[in-house]
Design an enzyme around this catalytic site. Structure first.
Site, PDB file in Angstrom:
ATOM      1  CB  ALA A 190       2.565  10.355  -9.124  1.00 43.46           C
ATOM      2  CG  HIS A 237       3.539  17.521 -11.669  1.00 47.33           C
ATOM      3  ND1 HIS A 237       4.046  16.233 -11.559  1.00 47.33           N
ATOM      4  CD2 HIS A 237       2.394  17.403 -12.386  1.00 47.33           C
ATOM      5  CE1 HIS A 237       3.234  15.399 -12.156  1.00 47.33           C
ATOM      6  NE2 HIS A 237       2.224  16.071 -12.679  1.00 47.33           N
ATOM      7  CD  GLU A 294       5.367  24.039 -24.481  1.00 44.17           C
ATOM      8  OE1 GLU A 294       6.510  23.643 -24.799  1.00 44.17           O
ATOM      9  OE2 GLU A 294       5.029  25.239 -24.512  1.00 44.17           O
ATOM     10  CE  LYS A 295       4.999  13.807 -19.907  1.00 39.33           C
ATOM     11  NZ  LYS A 295       3.859  12.880 -20.100  1.00 39.33           N
TER      12      LYS A 295
END
Ligand code: PAF
Length: 285
Positions: free
Chosen positions: A32, A37, A148-149
């Protein structure tokens, strides 16, 4: 781009790269794919001769079967995006390839995995470290790239890689956001239009927390500002808010004098369709 479905196929592909003296960057995903990404692929592309991606919706990191079931699967589109971004190979395995028959080995960080997001999602980080350790062993990259989320996820993976002496670097890539501030996530596709409009409250709340965080401000006051901002959005149900020491992940307390990691999670929507979103920000006095 090479598409490998088995461990042995991706290993022989990587063996060719190694035989040519090439370095390898790894981007693990659950598919997804979105621009977040692509930022990971771009970071790996910039640093390595070869980029290997993986697409595997890892069953062991989902608590609820419904959540695993609902996870978006968009393989053809994902492959096209990886190709476009310049990945050299992608591993898309069946679960039995990663978790062979009779499998009984887990990898777990014993302290970090049970804190914060790990409290609300028991077993989640054990599933992440178990699959990431296997993917590290399968691909054998020089470095692996993570968003980093997922602030606690990177910390857990770093700790695991260090403790188990994986000969690779774990590198963080800054969160990619939509124009209204919402952190990109595969889960965003499951939000209703109304919840999608409400979801940027997470970033607004983090910004509000940062705005009041002057040197010496009480940590509890920063947290209270964040809670109040989320409460202004009736569609958001705050699930977790943790202000932590970025090194130890222990709760930050007292006055704001050293860097603080803020992790926030909230649900949007009702019942089985509720979508859990997370966000994070690191602030320094
Ligand atoms: O962040 C993710 O997408 C997953 O947790 C990961 C690291 C690919 C492991 O399944």
């Amino acid at each position: 781009m090479q598409i490998a479905r088995t461990v042995s196929d991706i290993r022989s592909e990587v063996a060719h790269y190694r035989a040519a003296g090439e370095s390898v960057g790894l981007v693990t995903t659950m598919g997804a794919l979105h621009e977040g990404h692509m930022a990971l692929i771009a970071a790996a592309r910039a640093a390595h001769d070869r980029v290997v991606a993986t697409i595997f919706v890892n069953p062991t990191q989902f608590g609820e079967a419904a959540d695993l079931e609902a996870y978006p699967r968009t393989e053809a589109r994902d492959i096209a995006m990886l190709e476009e971004a310049g990945a050299d190979a992608v591993l898309i395995p069946e679960a039995s390839e990663i978790y062979p028959e009779g499998d009984e080995t887990i990898v777990e960080t014993t302290r970090l995995a049970d804190m914060h997001h790990g409290r609300t999602r028991p077993g989640h980080f054990r599933g992440v470290t178990t699959v990431v350790a296997r993917l590290f062993n399968i691909v054998g990259p020089d470095a692996a790239y993570f968003g980093e989320k997922d602030y606690q996820q990177i910390a857990v993976i770093r700790r695991m890689a260090r403790d188990l002496h994986f000969p690779l670097e774990v590198r963080g890539v800054p969160t990619v956001r939509a124009e209204d501030g919402l952190a990109l996530s595969s889960r965003n596709a499951r939000l209703s239009p109304e919840d999608r409009a409400a979801a940027p409250v997470l970033k607004r709340a983090l910004d509000a927390g940062r705005a009041v965080a002057l040197p010496g401000t009480r940590i509890e006051d920063i947290a209270q500002t964040i809670r109040e901002t989320v409460a202004e959005e009736p569609r958001a149900r705050l699930e977790g808010l943790d202000l932590v020491d970025p090194m130890t992940f222990l709760p930050a307390t007292g006055p704001f004098e050293t860097p603080v990691g803020i992790m926030i999670s909230a649900r949007f929507g009702r019942g089985d369709d509720a979508v859990l979103l997370i966000d994070q920000m690191e602030i320094a006095p």
